[in-house]
Design an enzyme around this catalytic site. Structure first.
Site, PDB file in Angstrom:
ATOM      1  N   THR A 179       6.126  25.357 -35.955  1.00 33.69           N
ATOM      2  CA  THR A 179       7.250  24.440 -36.085  1.00 33.69           C
ATOM      3  C   THR A 179       7.502  24.133 -37.557  1.00 33.69           C
ATOM      4  O   THR A 179       6.568  24.100 -38.340  1.00 33.69           O
ATOM      5  CB  THR A 179       6.850  23.178 -35.306  1.00 33.69           C
ATOM      6  N   ARG A 207      10.243  23.377 -20.443  1.00 35.15           N
ATOM      7  CA  ARG A 207       9.377  22.433 -21.169  1.00 35.15           C
ATOM      8  C   ARG A 207       9.991  22.036 -22.524  1.00 35.15           C
ATOM      9  O   ARG A 207      10.494  22.863 -23.270  1.00 35.15           O
ATOM     10  CB  ARG A 207       8.016  23.088 -21.380  1.00 35.15           C
ATOM     11  N   GLY A 209       9.096  19.751 -26.052  1.00 37.57           N
ATOM     12  CA  GLY A 209       8.011  19.083 -26.774  1.00 37.57           C
ATOM     13  C   GLY A 209       8.484  17.830 -27.491  1.00 37.57           C
ATOM     14  O   GLY A 209       9.495  17.207 -27.131  1.00 37.57           O
ATOM     15  N   ASP A 210       7.733  17.453 -28.508  1.00 29.79           N
ATOM     16  CA  ASP A 210       8.013  16.225 -29.250  1.00 29.79           C
ATOM     17  C   ASP A 210       9.102  16.393 -30.306  1.00 29.79           C
ATOM     18  O   ASP A 210       9.762  15.414 -30.673  1.00 29.79           O
ATOM     19  CB  ASP A 210       6.733  15.757 -29.950  1.00 29.79           C
ATOM     20  N   THR A 230       4.085  18.035 -36.419  1.00 29.01           N
ATOM     21  CA  THR A 230       3.811  19.351 -35.840  1.00 29.01           C
ATOM     22  C   THR A 230       2.447  19.335 -35.171  1.00 29.01           C
ATOM     23  O   THR A 230       1.504  18.747 -35.694  1.00 29.01           O
ATOM     24  CB  THR A 230       3.858  20.475 -36.884  1.00 29.01           C
ATOM     25  N   GLY A 231       2.364  19.975 -34.020  1.00 27.70           N
ATOM     26  CA  GLY A 231       1.103  20.000 -33.290  1.00 27.70           C
ATOM     27  C   GLY A 231       1.376  20.056 -31.803  1.00 27.70           C
ATOM     28  O   GLY A 231       2.479  20.398 -31.386  1.00 27.70           O
ATOM     29  N   GLY A 233       2.694  19.129 -28.746  1.00 26.73           N
ATOM     30  CA  GLY A 233       3.809  18.224 -28.485  1.00 26.73           C
ATOM     31  C   GLY A 233       3.565  17.172 -27.423  1.00 26.73           C
ATOM     32  O   GLY A 233       4.048  16.043 -27.527  1.00 26.73           O
TER      33      GLY A 233
HETATM   34  N1  ASP Z   1       5.216  20.265 -31.683  1.00 23.55           N
HETATM   35  C1  ASP Z   1       5.713  21.517 -31.206  1.00 23.55           C
HETATM   36  C2  ASP Z   1       5.906  21.465 -29.719  1.00 23.55           C
HETATM   37  O1  ASP Z   1       5.021  20.967 -29.034  1.00 23.55           O
HETATM   38  C3  ASP Z   1       4.855  22.677 -31.530  1.00 23.55           C
HETATM   39  C4  ASP Z   1       4.490  22.838 -32.983  1.00 23.55           C
HETATM   40  O2  ASP Z   1       4.404  21.868 -33.721  1.00 23.55           O
HETATM   41  O3  ASP Z   1       4.303  23.980 -33.398  1.00 23.55           O
HETATM   42  O4  ASP Z   1       6.888  21.960 -29.229  1.00 23.55           O
END
Ligand code: ASP
Length: 311
Positions: A179, A207, A209-210, A230-231, A233
């Site tokens: 991300t 789905r 994410g955040d 980022t992480g 989600g």
């Molecule tokens: N936060 C993102 C998600 O869960 C993934 C990422 O940070 O790479 O969609």
């Protein structure tokens, strides 16, 4: 700081996670760093010319979306159905306006679409087919599926395709990570944040994410700070991570650094929240923090430019 003479600051990230230093060749590291540097300079250039923090974060994120190295725009991961469904958000701290898209396909720069949602739709978050139609109607640049195809991402997907495993782009062996996002403070004292992602490899059922959810993966408020996460989600959604940093500053009077430390190192880990975030406060102080081995990141502020991956 409202006279247009305030400090300028910008930071970008290209994902965080379990990055294996031994899997990182000198060439790869150089390629990532050069893309991050290009993004942060592009954004800073906008600020230096008197552009708004919103213009700056959009410009920086577009550079990263256009690079196949990152899981956003071109280079987005594959869903369980073999498609690319992208999420993005922008938020501006001056008036708390926000725009976001989720599960959108074939749009070259989802961050541009998120901004267009903010400016022209009367809504905050739109998804899927409707978001695509909105992009089309507003003449955003579209690309066919081939543009988003990347052999590495495809191989990554083939490893988990017939299983129920949903893989964080970041978390196993040698990876291309994540991300992307940007946060900025402009000369008028206005903060802005932007985040863009392809989400998680092999994600199913639409789905989300955040990243496109204001307050979870993206947040900006001139009272306190601008944040892009980022992480994993799901954890960032449950922790309302980005807004929590703001809340710790606004209600508890904590510094940006302290607020970020609490969210990244105390609140996220018990929820399985591996990852990190980038943040800037209204004085132009930048904090880049993560609870895993690395985060692709760069910043440019009064202290010059810094680009890094590992601690
Ligand atoms: N936060 C993102 C998600 O869960 C993934 C990422 O940070 O790479 O969609």
């Amino acid at each position: 700081m409202s006279n247009g003479q305030g400090p300028l600051a910008i930071a970008v990230h290209g994902g965080a996670g379990t990055i294996d230093p031994t899997a990182m060749t000198v060439e790869k590291e150089a390629a990532y760093k050069s893309a991050l540097s290009m993004a942060v300079r592009r954004g800073h250039g906008v600020l230096a010319e008197g552009g708004s923090s919103m213009d700056a974060v959009e410009a920086a994120v577009r550079v990263l979306e256009d690079s196949p190295l990152f899981n956003a725009g071109r280079g987005s991961v594959f869903t369980a159905g073999g498609t690319h469904e992208m999420d993005a958000a922008v938020m501006q701290g001056s008036d708390l306006r926000a725009g976001a898209v989720a599960g959108v396909q074939n749009v070259k720069n989802p961050v541009r679409l998120a901004r267009t949602v903010m400016e022209k739709s009367g809504h905050v978050l739109i998804s899927g087919r409707g978001a695509f139609e909105f992009a089309h109607r507003n003449k955003l640049e579209l690309e066919d599926d081939a543009y988003f195809f990347d052999q590495f991402r495809h191989d990554q997907w083939l490893e988990v395709k017939d299983s129920a495993e949903v893989r964080l782009d970041h978390s196993a062996g040698e990876k291309k990570f994540g991300t992307v996002g940007a946060v900025a403070l402009d000369a008028q004292g206005n903060l802005a944040a932007a985040t863009s992602t392809g989400g998680m490899t092999n994600k199913r059922w639409g789905r989300i994410g955040d990243s496109p959810v204001p307050g979870a993966g993206t947040y900006a408020n001139n009272e306190t700070c601008a944040i892009s996460c980022t992480g994993n989600g799901e954890a960032f959604l449950r922790a309302v991570a980005a807004h929590d940093v703001h809340a710790l500053m606004a209600y508890k009077g904590l510094s940006l650094q302290e607020a970020v430390r609490i969210v990244v190192h105390q609140k996220l880990p018990p929820l399985n929240g591996e990852g990190g975030l980038i943040a800037v406060d209204r004085q132009g102080r930048v904090v880049l923090d993560f609870n895993c081995t690395g985060m692709y990141r760069a910043k440019m502020d009064g202290g010059g430019e810094e680009v890094a991956i590992f601690r």
